[in-house]
Design a protein around this motif. Structure first.
Motif, PDB file in Angstrom:
ATOM      1  N   VAL A  60       0.845  -1.206   0.000  1.00  0.00           N
ATOM      2  CA  VAL A  60       0.000   0.000   0.000  1.00  0.00           C
ATOM      3  C   VAL A  60       0.874   1.248   0.000  1.00  0.00           C
ATOM      4  O   VAL A  60       0.667   2.175  -0.798  1.00  0.00           O
ATOM      5  N   TRP A  61       1.866   1.294   0.879  1.00  0.00           N
ATOM      6  CA  TRP A  61       2.756   2.453   0.920  1.00  0.00           C
ATOM      7  C   TRP A  61       3.496   2.613  -0.410  1.00  0.00           C
ATOM      8  O   TRP A  61       3.612   3.734  -0.939  1.00  0.00           O
ATOM      9  N   ARG A  62       3.987   1.520  -0.943  1.00  0.00           N
ATOM     10  CA  ARG A  62       4.750   1.595  -2.185  1.00  0.00           C
ATOM     11  C   ARG A  62       3.900   2.167  -3.310  1.00  0.00           C
ATOM     12  O   ARG A  62       4.320   3.085  -4.012  1.00  0.00           O
ATOM     13  N   GLN A  63       2.693   1.618  -3.479  1.00  0.00           N
ATOM     14  CA  GLN A  63       1.857   2.060  -4.586  1.00  0.00           C
ATOM     15  C   GLN A  63       1.366   3.493  -4.389  1.00  0.00           C
ATOM     16  O   GLN A  63       1.287   4.280  -5.344  1.00  0.00           O
ATOM     17  N   ALA A  64       1.055   3.852  -3.147  1.00  0.00           N
ATOM     18  CA  ALA A  64       0.581   5.211  -2.878  1.00  0.00           C
ATOM     19  C   ALA A  64       1.665   6.239  -3.184  1.00  0.00           C
ATOM     20  O   ALA A  64       1.396   7.295  -3.773  1.00  0.00           O
ATOM     21  N   VAL A  65       2.897   5.938  -2.788  1.00  0.00           N
ATOM     22  CA  VAL A  65       4.001   6.870  -3.044  1.00  0.00           C
ATOM     23  C   VAL A  65       4.302   6.945  -4.540  1.00  0.00           C
ATOM     24  O   VAL A  65       4.549   8.032  -5.086  1.00  0.00           O
ATOM     25  N   ILE A  66       4.283   5.801  -5.221  1.00  0.00           N
ATOM     26  CA  ILE A  66       4.559   5.798  -6.664  1.00  0.00           C
ATOM     27  C   ILE A  66       3.538   6.667  -7.403  1.00  0.00           C
ATOM     28  O   ILE A  66       3.890   7.498  -8.245  1.00  0.00           O
ATOM     29  N   ALA A 124      11.298  13.072  -1.598  1.00  0.00           N
ATOM     30  CA  ALA A 124      12.553  12.314  -1.492  1.00  0.00           C
ATOM     31  C   ALA A 124      12.330  10.853  -1.097  1.00  0.00           C
ATOM     32  O   ALA A 124      13.294  10.118  -0.878  1.00  0.00           O
ATOM     33  N   ALA A 125      11.070  10.459  -0.979  1.00  0.00           N
ATOM     34  CA  ALA A 125      10.779   9.099  -0.511  1.00  0.00           C
ATOM     35  C   ALA A 125      11.130   8.068  -1.579  1.00  0.00           C
ATOM     36  O   ALA A 125      10.979   8.298  -2.779  1.00  0.00           O
ATOM     37  N   ASP A 126      11.601   6.909  -1.119  1.00  0.00           N
ATOM     38  CA  ASP A 126      11.935   5.788  -2.003  1.00  0.00           C
ATOM     39  C   ASP A 126      10.815   4.752  -1.891  1.00  0.00           C
ATOM     40  O   ASP A 126      10.680   4.099  -0.846  1.00  0.00           O
ATOM     41  N   PRO A 127       9.996   4.599  -2.917  1.00  0.00           N
ATOM     42  CA  PRO A 127       8.873   3.652  -2.811  1.00  0.00           C
ATOM     43  C   PRO A 127       9.319   2.226  -2.506  1.00  0.00           C
ATOM     44  O   PRO A 127       8.588   1.476  -1.839  1.00  0.00           O
ATOM     45  N   ASP A 128      10.492   1.864  -2.960  1.00  0.00           N
ATOM     46  CA  ASP A 128      10.968   0.501  -2.765  1.00  0.00           C
ATOM     47  C   ASP A 128      11.842   0.348  -1.516  1.00  0.00           C
ATOM     48  O   ASP A 128      12.313  -0.748  -1.223  1.00  0.00           O
TER      49      ASP A 128
END
Length: 246
Positions: A60-66, A124-128
């Protein structure tokens, strides 16, 4: 989950993400095994619910940030708003702790600071990367504490504008209230460090033998004060009727 007040920043974000009843809701498409489509409420439950799935939460976090990072700068910002909305439940404990410690801190200001921190960290967040959501929450929490500590160190002062206006207000000599009788004394020392250093004595006229005082019709007088005849000038003393023009 803790509810927000109707006028708070977080409440407005709730309205922006969830919308009115019957409105089209945002959704996330995450990939954990099979394709999964989640509503905003389902996404929050995946992150904070009692039966939360760690793998699903990370997705969820990964997809939301992407999706938020893909948004154009001139877009409607719904993806970035969703990320902020997902962070909010992770802020409540520290938010209420700050409000209990410092009652003078405004809740709306704290919430606004948290939102700004999330938006700045999102760039600056890294989704992965590991703990993407935790890092966003931590940035917001740190900024709330920093803001609260800064505010509590501020010392309230008077209204500078009103003080300056009153201080700079001048009254013309014609508008000044004039006493029925008396004199004004103006002492102007020369521009030297030692300034004026002399003893001044004032005496009223002696009464006549009939018990009445002698009248005074002194014109404007200027006395040049010296320590003795050969000494340097130490200042000027001006004596004039009260309220008279200078």
């Amino acid at each position: 989950m803790t509810s927000t007040g109707p006028g708070s920043v977080f409440a407005r974000i709730d309205q922006g993400v969830l919308g009115p009843p019957g409105a089209t809701r945002l959704s996330l498409t995450v990939h954990v095994g099979s394709r999964t489509v989640l509503s905003p409420e389902e996404s929050r439950r995946a992150l904070y619910g009692p039966r939360r799935d760690v793998a699903l939460g990370a997705a969820v976090w990964r997809q939301a940030v992407i999706e938020a990072r893909r948004e154009p700068r001139d877009g409607n910002g719904t993806g970035r708003l969703l990320v902020v909305w997902l962070v909010i439940p992770g802020l409540y404990r520290n938010l209420h702790r700050i409000l209990r410690l410092w009652r003078q801190v405004d809740r709306a200001d704290l919430e606004a600071e948290a939102v700004l921190a999330v938006l700045a960290a999102l760039d600056a967040a890294d989704p992965d990367g590991p703990d993407t959501g935790s890092r966003l929450i931590k940035e917001a929490v740190n900024r709330m504490w920093a803001y609260a500590k800064r505010v509590t160190r501020e010392v309230p002062i008077v209204d500078i504008g009103a003080f300056a206006e009153a201080r700079n207000a001048t009254v013309s000599p014609e508008e000044r209230p004039r006493p029925p009788e008396g004199w004004e004394v103006h002492i102007a020392p020369p521009p030297r460090r030692e300034g004026l250093s002399a003893t001044l004595r004032f005496a009223e006229p002696r009464p006549r033998h009939d018990g009445q005082r002698t009248g005074t019709s002194l014109p404007d007088l200027v006395f040049r004060a010296r320590r003795h005849e050969e000494a340097d000038l130490i200042g000027n003393l001006v004596l004039r009727p009260a309220g008279a023009r200078r």
